[in-house]
Design an enzyme around this catalytic site. Sequence first.
Site, PDB file in Angstrom:
ATOM      1  N   TYR A 146     -36.044  77.106   4.163  1.00  0.00           N
ATOM      2  CA  TYR A 146     -34.938  76.178   3.933  1.00  0.00           C
ATOM      3  C   TYR A 146     -34.574  75.379   5.170  1.00  0.00           C
ATOM      4  CZ  TYR A 146     -33.586  77.844  -0.696  1.00  0.00           C
ATOM      5  OH  TYR A 146     -33.551  78.127  -2.027  1.00  0.00           O
ATOM      6  N   LYS A 195     -43.862  89.486   1.862  1.00  0.00           N
ATOM      7  CA  LYS A 195     -45.235  89.188   1.447  1.00  0.00           C
ATOM      8  C   LYS A 195     -46.122  89.492   2.644  1.00  0.00           C
ATOM      9  CE  LYS A 195     -48.252  87.569  -1.551  1.00  0.00           C
ATOM     10  NZ  LYS A 195     -48.611  88.330  -2.780  1.00  0.00           N
ATOM     11  N   ASP A 227     -44.167  89.732  -5.160  1.00  0.00           N
ATOM     12  CA  ASP A 227     -44.684  89.554  -6.529  1.00  0.00           C
ATOM     13  C   ASP A 227     -44.481  90.827  -7.344  1.00  0.00           C
ATOM     14  OD1 ASP A 227     -46.518  90.745  -4.803  1.00  0.00           O
ATOM     15  OD2 ASP A 227     -48.272  89.680  -5.588  1.00  0.00           O
ATOM     16  N   ASP A 251     -33.700  83.559  -3.084  1.00  0.00           N
ATOM     17  CA  ASP A 251     -33.276  82.518  -4.025  1.00  0.00           C
ATOM     18  C   ASP A 251     -33.889  82.805  -5.398  1.00  0.00           C
ATOM     19  OD1 ASP A 251     -32.206  80.014  -4.947  1.00  0.00           O
ATOM     20  OD2 ASP A 251     -34.233  79.183  -4.770  1.00  0.00           O
ATOM     21  N   ASP A 255     -32.033  84.761  -8.944  1.00  0.00           N
ATOM     22  CA  ASP A 255     -31.952  84.131 -10.274  1.00  0.00           C
ATOM     23  C   ASP A 255     -32.563  85.047 -11.333  1.00  0.00           C
ATOM     24  OD1 ASP A 255     -30.667  81.814  -9.513  1.00  0.00           O
ATOM     25  OD2 ASP A 255     -32.090  80.478 -10.523  1.00  0.00           O
TER      26      ASP A 255
HETATM   27  C1  IPM Z   1     -28.572  78.946  -4.655  1.00  0.00           C
HETATM   28  C2  IPM Z   1     -29.005  77.564  -5.031  1.00  0.00           C
HETATM   29  C3  IPM Z   1     -29.217  76.749  -3.768  1.00  0.00           C
HETATM   30  C4  IPM Z   1     -30.302  77.437  -2.973  1.00  0.00           C
HETATM   31  C5  IPM Z   1     -29.554  75.275  -4.017  1.00  0.00           C
HETATM   32  C6  IPM Z   1     -28.491  74.610  -4.853  1.00  0.00           C
HETATM   33  C7  IPM Z   1     -29.796  74.519  -2.745  1.00  0.00           C
HETATM   34  O1  IPM Z   1     -30.150  77.604  -5.817  1.00  0.00           O
HETATM   35  O2  IPM Z   1     -27.494  79.068  -4.052  1.00  0.00           O
HETATM   36  O3  IPM Z   1     -29.293  79.879  -4.956  1.00  0.00           O
HETATM   37  O4  IPM Z   1     -31.491  77.239  -3.240  1.00  0.00           O
HETATM   38  O5  IPM Z   1     -29.960  78.216  -2.080  1.00  0.00           O
HETATM   39 MG    MG Z   2     -30.790  79.550  -6.309  1.00  0.00          MG
END
Ligand code: IPM
Ligand code: MG
Length: 361
Positions: A146, A195, A227, A251, A255
Amino acid sequence: MELKITCIPGDGIGPEIVAEAKKVLDRIAQKYGHTMNYTDILMGGASIDVHGVPLTEEAVAAAKAADAVLMGSIGGDTTKSPWYKLPPERRPEAGLLAIRKALNLFANLRPAVLYDELAAACPLKEEISKAGFDMLIMRELTGGLYFGERKTVTEDGVRKAVDTLAYNENEIRRIAVKGFEIAQKRRKKVTSVDKANVLDSSRLWRSVVEEVAAQYPDVTLEHMLVDNCAMQLVKDPAQFDVILTENMFGDILSDEASMVTGSIGMLASASLNDTKFGLYEPSHGSAPDIAGMDIANPIATVLSAAMMLRYSFDLDREADAIERAVKQVLKEGYRTGDIMSDGCRKVGCSKMGDLLAEFIS
Ligand code: IPM
Ligand code: MG
């Protein structure tokens, strides 16, 4: 005590859910004898519309002047909103990345919990979900891909883009320490995800995490390749306590973990630096398609406010009261649309906030 809180309502459903979190915090203040001192700042699309940039220096200064930041959500529909016609560094998300960096918020805590009352929402087979799960993803937030050097160039007529994944040992050590400290207060297990079979940055990660682990003999450390971790999250989520990982892996895995709960509208998060200061926000996005309709689920933001009380203000009793109110609301069958199931009572965003405030005891 007086709590100085900077709020970032943001975009989409952000302003609605932050309003409900304030309702609950105000009730806490009244009940437990505190004073909430809020300052609102603009970030993301809301800031672009007014200032032309997703985050101003004044906004950063206002955030720094507070004890903690409570955020709703930022961003819009990437295919329709004019914000996404701007160059990348002026889009809403750039504001979020910039505030993380400016406030040195390197430790991102993302709990993923399966609530008993919402077990039916879990997309996993019952034989897996019946074990329940309660994990915390500790994601490094200010390094790695990032924030590494990036560029897009044309070499001999061929376009080429480069992103850099770099970590130094200090960046790894400080997030690992946070991970082990939190694990000590939980079920004392850290799964460090990397990884290391391919990446140098992961091999350094693994060795620094092992050095840190030596200081926490009461915590069990295991290493897992990313993975494999993606598979294990759907195969046996109950095995995880603290997942410690770098920015990009965190990240993606956070999710996935939130989807596995089936109720992303319930998941809070905290981003901390090495003081008590933190930024607290729901794990979900700005849901522009339902903005302004009073149907969003404010619970993730309300639970983020509870994390804020716990981590930035050491108000555990008050944080417990919020978490109890959330459990009670679910037990009594109140649901926003995203977590609705048969036999429950459907309520809107604002009504949900009223109920949560009412159930604060
Ligand atoms: C998160 C989001 C952010 C990230 C985006 C919006 C830049 O996906 O907070 O997980 O990737 O960190
Ligand atoms: Mg995210």
